[in-house]
Design a protein around this motif. Structure first.
Motif, PDB file in Angstrom:
ATOM      1  N   PRO A 338       0.486 -17.652   0.501  1.00  0.00           N
ATOM      2  CA  PRO A 338       0.873 -18.430   1.121  1.00  0.00           C
ATOM      3  C   PRO A 338       2.736 -18.599   1.031  1.00  0.00           C
ATOM      4  CG  PRO A 338      -1.150 -19.452   0.721  1.00  0.00           C
ATOM      5  CD  PRO A 338      -0.720 -18.335  -0.227  1.00  0.00           C
ATOM      6  N   GLY A 339       3.376 -18.385   1.714  1.00  0.00           N
ATOM      7  CA  GLY A 339       4.592 -18.268   2.016  1.00  0.00           C
ATOM      8  C   GLY A 339       5.380 -16.755   1.896  1.00  0.00           C
ATOM      9  N   LEU A 340       4.422 -15.811   1.505  1.00  0.00           N
ATOM     10  CA  LEU A 340       5.045 -14.623   1.423  1.00  0.00           C
ATOM     11  C   LEU A 340       4.872 -13.848   2.950  1.00  0.00           C
ATOM     12  CD1 LEU A 340       3.572 -12.411  -1.909  1.00  0.00           C
ATOM     13  CD2 LEU A 340       5.298 -13.974  -1.076  1.00  0.00           C
ATOM     14  N   ARG A 341       5.523 -12.766   3.242  1.00  0.00           N
ATOM     15  CA  ARG A 341       6.092 -11.810   4.575  1.00  0.00           C
ATOM     16  C   ARG A 341       4.738 -11.655   4.609  1.00  0.00           C
ATOM     17  NH1 ARG A 341      10.148  -6.981   6.328  1.00  0.00           N
ATOM     18  NH2 ARG A 341       8.396  -5.546   5.606  1.00  0.00           N
ATOM     19  N   ALA A 342       4.163 -12.102   6.186  1.00  0.00           N
ATOM     20  CA  ALA A 342       2.717 -11.833   6.752  1.00  0.00           C
ATOM     21  C   ALA A 342       2.473  -9.731   6.522  1.00  0.00           C
ATOM     22  CB  ALA A 342       2.709 -12.070   7.716  1.00  0.00           C
ATOM     23  N   ASP A 343       2.689  -9.390   6.045  1.00  0.00           N
ATOM     24  CA  ASP A 343       2.187  -7.479   5.636  1.00  0.00           C
ATOM     25  C   ASP A 343       0.978  -7.800   5.283  1.00  0.00           C
ATOM     26  OD1 ASP A 343       5.179  -7.698   6.458  1.00  0.00           O
ATOM     27  OD2 ASP A 343       5.784  -6.247   4.766  1.00  0.00           O
ATOM     28  N   LEU A 344       0.253  -6.721   5.829  1.00  0.00           N
ATOM     29  CA  LEU A 344      -1.372  -6.736   6.280  1.00  0.00           C
ATOM     30  C   LEU A 344      -2.045  -5.990   6.640  1.00  0.00           C
ATOM     31  CD1 LEU A 344      -3.588  -8.658   8.259  1.00  0.00           C
ATOM     32  CD2 LEU A 344      -1.975 -10.450   6.512  1.00  0.00           C
ATOM     33  N   VAL A 345      -2.728  -5.220   6.280  1.00  0.00           N
ATOM     34  CA  VAL A 345      -4.095  -4.397   6.604  1.00  0.00           C
ATOM     35  C   VAL A 345      -5.254  -4.512   6.503  1.00  0.00           C
ATOM     36  CG1 VAL A 345      -4.629  -1.510   6.181  1.00  0.00           C
ATOM     37  CG2 VAL A 345      -2.458  -2.987   5.534  1.00  0.00           C
ATOM     38  N   VAL A 346      -6.167  -4.812   7.812  1.00  0.00           N
ATOM     39  CA  VAL A 346      -7.790  -4.885   8.177  1.00  0.00           C
ATOM     40  C   VAL A 346      -8.179  -3.364   7.812  1.00  0.00           C
ATOM     41  CG1 VAL A 346      -8.920  -6.095   9.355  1.00  0.00           C
ATOM     42  CG2 VAL A 346      -6.847  -6.778   9.365  1.00  0.00           C
ATOM     43  N   LEU A 347      -9.237  -3.421   6.789  1.00  0.00           N
ATOM     44  CA  LEU A 347      -9.799  -2.416   6.401  1.00  0.00           C
ATOM     45  C   LEU A 347     -11.557  -3.051   7.057  1.00  0.00           C
ATOM     46  CD1 LEU A 347      -8.747  -1.471   3.186  1.00  0.00           C
ATOM     47  CD2 LEU A 347      -7.851  -0.609   5.427  1.00  0.00           C
ATOM     48  N   ASP A 348     -12.389  -2.280   7.361  1.00  0.00           N
ATOM     49  CA  ASP A 348     -13.246  -2.063   6.939  1.00  0.00           C
ATOM     50  C   ASP A 348     -14.881  -2.380   6.025  1.00  0.00           C
ATOM     51  OD1 ASP A 348     -14.407   0.191   6.727  1.00  0.00           O
ATOM     52  OD2 ASP A 348     -14.214   1.229   8.732  1.00  0.00           O
ATOM     53  N   ALA A 349     -15.232  -2.106   6.218  1.00  0.00           N
ATOM     54  CA  ALA A 349     -16.688  -2.787   4.691  1.00  0.00           C
ATOM     55  C   ALA A 349     -16.198  -0.989   3.958  1.00  0.00           C
ATOM     56  CB  ALA A 349     -17.428  -3.079   4.710  1.00  0.00           C
ATOM     57  N   GLU A 350     -16.614   0.169   4.786  1.00  0.00           N
ATOM     58  CA  GLU A 350     -15.707   1.366   4.039  1.00  0.00           C
ATOM     59  C   GLU A 350     -13.843   1.711   3.707  1.00  0.00           C
ATOM     60  OE1 GLU A 350     -18.160   0.761   6.441  1.00  0.00           O
ATOM     61  OE2 GLU A 350     -19.700   0.516   5.013  1.00  0.00           O
ATOM     62  N   LEU A 351     -13.124   0.512   4.087  1.00  0.00           N
ATOM     63  CA  LEU A 351     -12.261   0.785   3.696  1.00  0.00           C
ATOM     64  C   LEU A 351     -11.583   1.398   4.018  1.00  0.00           C
ATOM     65  CD1 LEU A 351     -11.920   0.405  -0.304  1.00  0.00           C
ATOM     66  CD2 LEU A 351     -11.868  -1.580   1.460  1.00  0.00           C
ATOM     67  N   ARG A 352     -12.209   1.655   5.574  1.00  0.00           N
ATOM     68  CA  ARG A 352     -11.652   2.208   6.908  1.00  0.00           C
ATOM     69  C   ARG A 352     -10.209   1.801   7.811  1.00  0.00           C
ATOM     70  NH1 ARG A 352     -12.831   7.905   6.463  1.00  0.00           N
ATOM     71  NH2 ARG A 352     -14.573   7.683   5.550  1.00  0.00           N
ATOM     72  N   LEU A 353      -9.749   2.182   7.664  1.00  0.00           N
ATOM     73  CA  LEU A 353      -8.565   1.405   8.848  1.00  0.00           C
ATOM     74  C   LEU A 353      -9.071   1.090   9.849  1.00  0.00           C
ATOM     75  CD1 LEU A 353      -5.280   1.416   8.423  1.00  0.00           C
ATOM     76  CD2 LEU A 353      -4.654   2.507   9.752  1.00  0.00           C
ATOM     77  N   LYS A 354      -8.408  -0.770  10.293  1.00  0.00           N
ATOM     78  CA  LYS A 354      -8.916  -1.522  11.733  1.00  0.00           C
ATOM     79  C   LYS A 354      -7.737  -1.718  12.490  1.00  0.00           C
ATOM     80  CE  LYS A 354     -12.598  -3.361  11.948  1.00  0.00           C
ATOM     81  NZ  LYS A 354     -13.816  -4.724  11.778  1.00  0.00           N
ATOM     82  N   GLY A 355      -7.008  -2.299  11.083  1.00  0.00           N
ATOM     83  CA  GLY A 355      -5.479  -3.208  12.159  1.00  0.00           C
ATOM     84  C   GLY A 355      -4.723  -3.209  10.828  1.00  0.00           C
ATOM     85  N   VAL A 356      -3.275  -3.192  11.079  1.00  0.00           N
ATOM     86  CA  VAL A 356      -1.780  -3.525  10.219  1.00  0.00           C
ATOM     87  C   VAL A 356      -1.765  -4.387  10.584  1.00  0.00           C
ATOM     88  CG1 VAL A 356       0.148  -2.543   9.674  1.00  0.00           C
ATOM     89  CG2 VAL A 356      -1.472  -1.561  10.146  1.00  0.00           C
ATOM     90  N   VAL A 357      -0.749  -5.477  10.819  1.00  0.00           N
ATOM     91  CA  VAL A 357       0.598  -6.805  10.874  1.00  0.00           C
ATOM     92  C   VAL A 357       1.384  -6.362  10.325  1.00  0.00           C
ATOM     93  CG1 VAL A 357       1.019  -8.952  10.879  1.00  0.00           C
ATOM     94  CG2 VAL A 357      -1.576  -7.766  11.590  1.00  0.00           C
ATOM     95  N   ARG A 358       2.714  -6.547   9.932  1.00  0.00           N
ATOM     96  CA  ARG A 358       3.697  -6.282   9.902  1.00  0.00           C
ATOM     97  C   ARG A 358       4.937  -7.226  10.432  1.00  0.00           C
ATOM     98  NH1 ARG A 358       9.622  -4.078   9.321  1.00  0.00           N
ATOM     99  NH2 ARG A 358       9.914  -2.861   7.187  1.00  0.00           N
ATOM    100  N   GLY A 359       5.294  -8.133   9.220  1.00  0.00           N
ATOM    101  CA  GLY A 359       6.275  -9.346   9.536  1.00  0.00           C
ATOM    102  C   GLY A 359       5.544 -10.471  10.595  1.00  0.00           C
TER     103      GLY A 359
END
Length: 364
Positions: A338-359
């Motif tokens: 909490p408080g940090l910039r909302a840069d995050l990556v959503v991966l599936d259970a096998e760690l394959r890319l599903k989505g990206v959020v920046r700022g």
């Protein structure tokens, strides 16, 4: 308020729950046993990248740089340094001027000059025509011209004037990296003592380890320097990747791509620093001597490869996000808290890319 649910990898552990984003900031992380199997990690921070998606950083073209950064953003890299290769000083200076507005805009986190102050013996895919001893005047001018945009420079510490160059970089707040080097163990430690704090793609472009002369690899692992590791299973065997990461620890290891413009593109003929490159089955090699010429790696694949090599997920996340952000002095990102910039990556259970959020804004 946006809510994202799954297994959230935080600095203190993995929380099954939901992460709330308010504007551009992480507002809260709340445990919830019914959150699902997706894996949520901080946006990746890549300190060594030459291009991707058919676009390159190496020519100093700002539109090409914007395209390369956008390609890697779509693969989860929310913070990237634009890495150039060895080139004439005129190109180094013009690229600094061209990329400075992109740094101000936040498209790039800065510029990394991989050369030209490198060893001819360990040049790898660097163009030998442009290699030379460090020039303090050039370095000082680049730093001044960049007005904060120049963030890292790779130097071979055994070259004449290298220790002075490393000290200039350190005093200016620029990361001095050791790489493409034939240095001895003692010369490597001298470089770290002078102020070098990063090892450019450990093992690659370095004198091999020998039990009577450990050379730069052991010198760097036994120092305070943070080591770059290219986790494409081509530059490093997975066992060597795991060995180096465990030796240095996640607080001194970072995953990088060393990606070139061919990343995400079909096999074929490309160019790097004025040299012809052929990409076959993901592997980029110079046509002149078959040296590996960068990679076709993205950071989401690097994370997955690191975990497959046996590293704990939390360690791999630290290496791909937290530690490189810390190196750059970016206290507002690199972790999910909490408080940090909302840069995050959503991966599936096998760690394959599903989505990206920046700022706080969804990219994909």
């Amino acid at each position: 308020m946006t809510r994202i649910s799954g297994r959230i990898v935080t600095p203190s552990g993995i929380v099954t729950g939901h992460l709330d984003v308010d504007g551009s900031t992480i507002a809260a992380i709340v445990p919830d046993s019914a959150a699902g199997d997706d894996v949520i990690v901080p946006g990746f921070v890549d300190l060594h990248c030459h291009g991707g998606g058919g676009h390159t950083f190496t020519t100093g073209d700002p539109e090409a740089a914007r395209g390369a950064a956008g390609f890697h953003l779509s693969h989860g890299t929310t913070t990237v340094l634009a890495s150039l290769v060895s080139s004439p000083f005129e190109l180094m200076r013009s690229a600094t001027l061209a990329f400075r507005p992109l740094v101000d805009e936040g498209v790039l986190a800065g510029i990394h000059f991989e050369g030209p102050y490198l060893s001819a013996v360990r040049c790898g895919a660097q163009n030998p025509a442009y290699l030379r001893d460090p020039a303090p005047g050039e370095i000082t001018e680049l730093i001044r011209t960049g007005e904060g945009a120049v963030r890292m420079m790779t130097v071979a510490p055994e070259l004449d004037g290298a220790l002075e160059a490393i000290s200039i970089l350190r005093d200016a707040g620029v990361l001095a990296a050791i790489g493409h080097t034939d240095a001895s163990y003692d010369q490597t430690h001298a470089g770290v003592t002078a102020g070098a704090s990063v090892a450019t793609h450990l093992f690659n472009g370095m004198r091999p380890v020998h039990h009577r002369e450990p050379g730069p690899v052991v010198g760097l692992l036994s120092s305070t320097a943070t080591v770059e590791l290219i986790a494409d299973n081509i530059h490093l065997h997975p066992g060597m990747l795991a060995f180096a990461a465990r030796s240095a620890g996640p607080e001194r290891s970072i995953l990088v791509t060393d990606a070139m413009d061919a990343t995400g593109m079909p096999d074929g003929e490309y160019e790097l620093g004025g040299q012809a490159v052929v990409v076959t089955d993901r592997v980029a090699r110079l046509t002149r001597d078959s040296s590996i010429a960068g990679s076709t790696l993205t950071m989401d694949v690097a994370l997955r490869n690191a975990v497959a090599a046996g590293l704990p997920l939390q360690d791999a996340v630290a290496m791909s996000s937290t530690t490189p952000a810390w190196l750059l002095g970016l206290a507002d990102r690199g972790a999910l808290s909490p408080g940090l910039r909302a840069d995050l990556v959503v991966l599936d259970a096998e760690l394959r890319l599903k989505g990206v959020v920046r700022g706080g804004g969804r990219v994909s």
